[in-house]
Design a protein around this motif. Sequence first.
Motif, mmCIF file in Angstrom:
data_model
loop_
_atom_site.group_PDB
_atom_site.id
_atom_site.type_symbol
_atom_site.label_atom_id
_atom_site.label_comp_id
_atom_site.label_asym_id
_atom_site.label_seq_id
_atom_site.Cartn_x
_atom_site.Cartn_y
_atom_site.Cartn_z
ATOM 1 N N GLY A 237 0.821 -1.199 0.000
ATOM 2 C CA GLY A 237 0.000 0.000 0.000
ATOM 3 C C GLY A 237 0.847 1.237 0.000
ATOM 4 N N ASP A 238 0.167 2.340 0.221
ATOM 5 C CA ASP A 238 0.840 3.629 0.230
ATOM 6 C C ASP A 238 0.041 4.546 1.135
ATOM 7 O OD1 ASP A 238 -1.428 4.278 -1.167
ATOM 8 O OD2 ASP A 238 -0.467 4.034 -3.122
ATOM 9 N N LYS A 239 0.198 5.843 0.947
ATOM 10 C CA LYS A 239 -0.480 6.787 1.831
ATOM 11 C C LYS A 239 -2.009 6.673 1.748
ATOM 12 C CE LYS A 239 0.209 10.559 -1.524
ATOM 13 N NZ LYS A 239 -0.943 10.292 -2.351
ATOM 14 N N ASN A 240 -2.509 5.991 0.732
ATOM 15 C CA ASN A 240 -3.959 5.871 0.567
ATOM 16 C C ASN A 240 -4.557 4.672 1.288
ATOM 17 O OD1 ASN A 240 -4.146 8.114 -1.270
ATOM 18 N ND2 ASN A 240 -3.035 6.807 -2.715
ATOM 19 N N GLY A 241 -3.687 3.798 1.786
ATOM 20 C CA GLY A 241 -4.215 2.635 2.500
ATOM 21 C C GLY A 241 -3.300 1.445 2.360
ATOM 22 N N SER A 242 -3.637 0.372 3.109
ATOM 23 C CA SER A 242 -2.759 -0.807 3.161
ATOM 24 C C SER A 242 -3.545 -2.090 2.984
ATOM 25 C CB SER A 242 -2.046 -0.871 4.515
ATOM 26 O OG SER A 242 -1.312 0.296 4.722
ATOM 27 N N LEU A 243 -2.854 -3.127 2.554
ATOM 28 C CA LEU A 243 -3.448 -4.446 2.352
ATOM 29 C C LEU A 243 -2.447 -5.505 2.805
ATOM 30 C CD1 LEU A 243 -5.194 -5.617 -0.910
ATOM 31 C CD2 LEU A 243 -3.398 -7.021 0.131
ATOM 32 N N VAL A 244 -2.955 -6.466 3.598
ATOM 33 C CA VAL A 244 -2.101 -7.572 4.042
ATOM 34 C C VAL A 244 -2.709 -8.882 3.537
ATOM 35 C CG1 VAL A 244 -1.168 -8.831 6.033
ATOM 36 C CG2 VAL A 244 -1.367 -6.337 6.127
ATOM 37 N N PRO A 245 -2.016 -9.601 2.650
ATOM 38 C CA PRO A 245 -2.533 -10.889 2.203
ATOM 39 C C PRO A 245 -2.131 -12.015 3.161
ATOM 40 C CG PRO A 245 -0.676 -10.201 0.820
ATOM 41 C CD PRO A 245 -0.781 -9.216 1.944
ATOM 42 N N LEU A 246 -3.047 -12.970 3.367
ATOM 43 C CA LEU A 246 -2.767 -14.153 4.197
ATOM 44 C C LEU A 246 -3.050 -15.374 3.347
ATOM 45 C CD1 LEU A 246 -4.629 -12.936 7.405
ATOM 46 C CD2 LEU A 246 -2.155 -12.915 7.016
ATOM 47 N N GLU A 247 -2.046 -16.213 3.137
ATOM 48 C CA GLU A 247 -2.201 -17.356 2.239
ATOM 49 C C GLU A 247 -1.794 -18.650 2.936
ATOM 50 O OE1 GLU A 247 -1.559 -15.864 -2.205
ATOM 51 O OE2 GLU A 247 0.226 -15.539 -0.988
ATOM 52 N N ALA A 248 -2.677 -19.656 2.827
ATOM 53 C CA ALA A 248 -2.414 -20.959 3.450
ATOM 54 C C ALA A 248 -1.128 -21.546 2.902
ATOM 55 C CB ALA A 248 -3.579 -21.906 3.170
ATOM 56 N N ASN A 249 -0.321 -22.040 3.831
ATOM 57 C CA ASN A 249 0.952 -22.698 3.499
ATOM 58 C C ASN A 249 1.960 -21.790 2.811
ATOM 59 O OD1 ASN A 249 0.236 -25.282 4.592
ATOM 60 N ND2 ASN A 249 -1.219 -25.411 2.906
ATOM 61 N N ARG A 250 1.687 -20.498 2.846
ATOM 62 C CA ARG A 250 2.692 -19.533 2.398
ATOM 63 C C ARG A 250 3.076 -18.723 3.631
ATOM 64 N NH1 ARG A 250 0.927 -18.022 -3.810
ATOM 65 N NH2 ARG A 250 1.601 -20.022 -4.632
ATOM 66 N N ASN A 251 2.420 -17.574 3.853
ATOM 67 C CA ASN A 251 2.782 -16.875 5.094
ATOM 68 C C ASN A 251 1.979 -17.363 6.311
ATOM 69 O OD1 ASN A 251 0.453 -15.625 4.158
ATOM 70 N ND2 ASN A 251 1.064 -13.579 4.806
ATOM 71 N N VAL A 252 0.896 -18.134 6.073
ATOM 72 C CA VAL A 252 0.203 -18.818 7.185
ATOM 73 C C VAL A 252 0.626 -20.290 7.109
ATOM 74 C CG1 VAL A 252 -2.033 -19.439 8.184
ATOM 75 C CG2 VAL A 252 -1.749 -17.214 7.057
ATOM 76 N N PRO A 253 1.263 -20.815 8.169
ATOM 77 C CA PRO A 253 1.934 -22.109 8.020
ATOM 78 C C PRO A 253 1.051 -23.344 8.188
ATOM 79 C CG PRO A 253 2.429 -21.165 10.154
ATOM 80 C CD PRO A 253 1.540 -20.183 9.458
#
Length: 133
Positions: free
Chosen positions: A12-28
């Motif tokens: 994101g930037d000054k307009n907002g943010s996004l956090v992706p959560l993906e099984a077996n990637r950043n979620v273990p």
Amino acid sequence: MGFEIIELKSFGDKNGSLVPLEANRNVPFDIKRVYYIFGTKSDFVRGKHSHLKLKQYIICVSGSCDFYLDADAKGKKLISLNTPLKAIYIEGNVWREFSNFSKDCVILVLANQYYDVSDYIRNYEEFLECRKI
Ligand code: TYD
């Protein structure tokens, strides 16, 4: 068995943010269940249990709250969550209590199992006994 604090990558930037959560990637793990907790009275203590097998990924997506985690039966450690950019990953038999909720607190929980009452230990003494085995 234990817990870990994970810094989440946001886009994101000054307009907002996004956090992706993906099984077996950043979620273990494979995500089987998602729930969220909101509108909790600030002085109420939630949790007060451990799980035998469950894996959870916990994010305070709005507001703040305090987690007390005991992973080794040597005492509860305080972790304050006040940013959607941090997750607590909990695996297995860890005692958890959470409290001190801000009015706008929303806690998002991802889990690797469906809801199962038989996976709960709801008594702290029993949790301590279990950790001795
Ligand atoms: P509980 O696990 O006691 O919440 P907390 O540990 O946050 O204090 O659950 C509260 C209620 O919600 C209880 O009646 C069981 C129900 N529940 C489900 O039906 N499915 C779920 O996935 C969870 C976590 C709870």
